[in-house]
Scaffold this active site. Sequence first.
Site, PDB file in Angstrom:
ATOM      1  N   LYS A 112       0.825  -1.216   0.000  1.00 38.19           N
ATOM      2  CA  LYS A 112       0.000   0.000   0.000  1.00 38.19           C
ATOM      3  C   LYS A 112       0.857   1.264   0.000  1.00 38.19           C
ATOM      4  CE  LYS A 112      -4.291  -1.964   1.529  1.00 38.19           C
ATOM      5  NZ  LYS A 112      -3.912  -3.386   1.748  1.00 38.19           N
TER       6      LYS A 112
HETATM    7  C1  PLP Z   1      -4.548  -4.457   1.056  1.00 35.00           C
HETATM    8  C2  PLP Z   1      -3.794  -5.737   0.996  1.00 35.00           C
HETATM    9  C3  PLP Z   1      -4.150  -6.759   0.093  1.00 35.00           C
HETATM   10  C4  PLP Z   1      -5.353  -6.678  -0.817  1.00 35.00           C
HETATM   11  O1  PLP Z   1      -5.216  -5.716  -1.846  1.00 35.00           O
HETATM   12  P1  PLP Z   1      -6.510  -5.193  -2.636  1.00 35.00           P
HETATM   13  O2  PLP Z   1      -6.004  -4.110  -3.513  1.00 35.00           O
HETATM   14  O3  PLP Z   1      -7.457  -4.682  -1.584  1.00 35.00           O
HETATM   15  O4  PLP Z   1      -7.083  -6.338  -3.389  1.00 35.00           O
HETATM   16  C5  PLP Z   1      -3.353  -7.903   0.051  1.00 35.00           C
HETATM   17  N1  PLP Z   1      -2.301  -8.048   0.877  1.00 35.00           N
HETATM   18  C6  PLP Z   1      -1.938  -7.092   1.759  1.00 35.00           C
HETATM   19  C7  PLP Z   1      -0.772  -7.334   2.655  1.00 35.00           C
HETATM   20  C8  PLP Z   1      -2.666  -5.901   1.848  1.00 35.00           C
HETATM   21  O5  PLP Z   1      -2.293  -4.967   2.736  1.00 35.00           O
END
Ligand code: PLP
Length: 466
Positions: A112
Amino acid sequence: MRYISTRGEAPALGFEDVLLTGLATDGGLYVPESLPHFSLEEIRSWRGISYAELAYKIMYPFVEGAIPADDFRKMLEETYSVFSHQAVAPLVQLDTNEWVMELFRGPTLAFKDFALQLLGRLLDYVLAKRKQHVVIMGATSGDTGSAAIEGCRRCEHVDIFILHPHQRVSEVQRRQMTTVQGDNIHNIAVKGNFDDCQRMVKESFGNQSFLGGKTQLAAVNSINWARIMAQIVYYFQASLALGGPDRSMAFSVPTGNFGDIFAGYLAKKMGLPISQLVIATNRNDILHRFMSGNKYEQHQLEHTLSPSMDIMVSSNFERLLFDLHGRDGVAVRTLLENAAKGPVSIEEYRWKHARKLFDSDAVDDQTTCDTIREVYERNEYLLDPHTAIGVRAARNCRRDSAVPMITLGTAHPAKFPDAIAESGLSVKPDLPAHMADLFERDERYTVLDNSVSDVQNFIASHWKNA
Ligand SMILES: *Cc1c(COP(=O)(O)O)cnc(C)c1O
């Protein structure tokens, strides 16, 4: 570039407004009116350029008209210089033609950061130009909160208030939020659960009168277009590193809200040869059930070892449904209104098209742990539980062993020590050097009662110009 709503009724907006807006006024999500398309020749010419420069090439068409090229370039240089690996998104090989792309070298050790580090800078840039201020308000059960806080820590025109359930997030997760120092950073521990926090955020967005009209709320959740945009880049990066665009690639993506994998779908539409996209879910498998049986049906939330993928519905899936329905906003609105009441299906030919675009798999906690253990025993490489789901799904769904299979490594294993322990491994993942003193740093947060008016009063009296 102009952006339109997936439900067809909200006005089209430019990049700046889309950046500052959450949902469109008709309840839809914004998508670009048209996508840039790059020829193989052009993509090939990007071999060997830095991550920031590649990010510029891919994203500039989306911001053109709102941000001058030189400013955007500089912003991207800064954004990706905070990552701890020179390659920003390095690849690690697991097996013949099988790879993990490590997207966890940013400040909070999860993918993120790629989007939120940029989003903070974009917001501050646009707000400075407009002489505006916003209050970002969000609720977190752990992961997104810290990435958002890190993204906004240097923003002059943003105050950020993140609510987390008091004593219900892990110590690592809490400390990643509460040890970030800055006058504009406000952590609130609510004496309630995550749903209480979310409800308060929703209510506050619905009625912002507590701010007295002096500032406005903004959201940085995963439906924000700028986040999706930033995630397109690393698909190109991985492909170029492994011989693309002259050979096609397969990607497996640990999926929750469908933001990350939707970015992969966009990369493909923008000209990158991708022959397979695997949706990897945990037991919260609404997308896998839809892909396997054309039934879109909400189930109860399950708590798993991969909490960042614990969702009941995937909000960004609406963006794909919009394309599957020939960009007919009315059809999308009708479908999703029905989906809120019970199970829905889409026309067979549209569903078949979706199946051509995506494969899918759901992986339970036991298999997640087995995968962590297997990969460690063979490779001495530790996967976090989210990435492990991606690797397992990649192996289960693989169509062609001649095509490089790249799993997106979405988090650092040190963020999820419980899953590693449950896998029966005695190895303990260390926090990377820049976070090694996390448990000695000073924390700052305020504990508040489970009351929306207490929270709103706190925000109203603690933002910058309050
Ligand atoms: C947010 C997140 C996901 C999922 O990603 P999306 O874009 O919501 O599908 C997967 N793994 C981790 C570690 C995350 O923080």
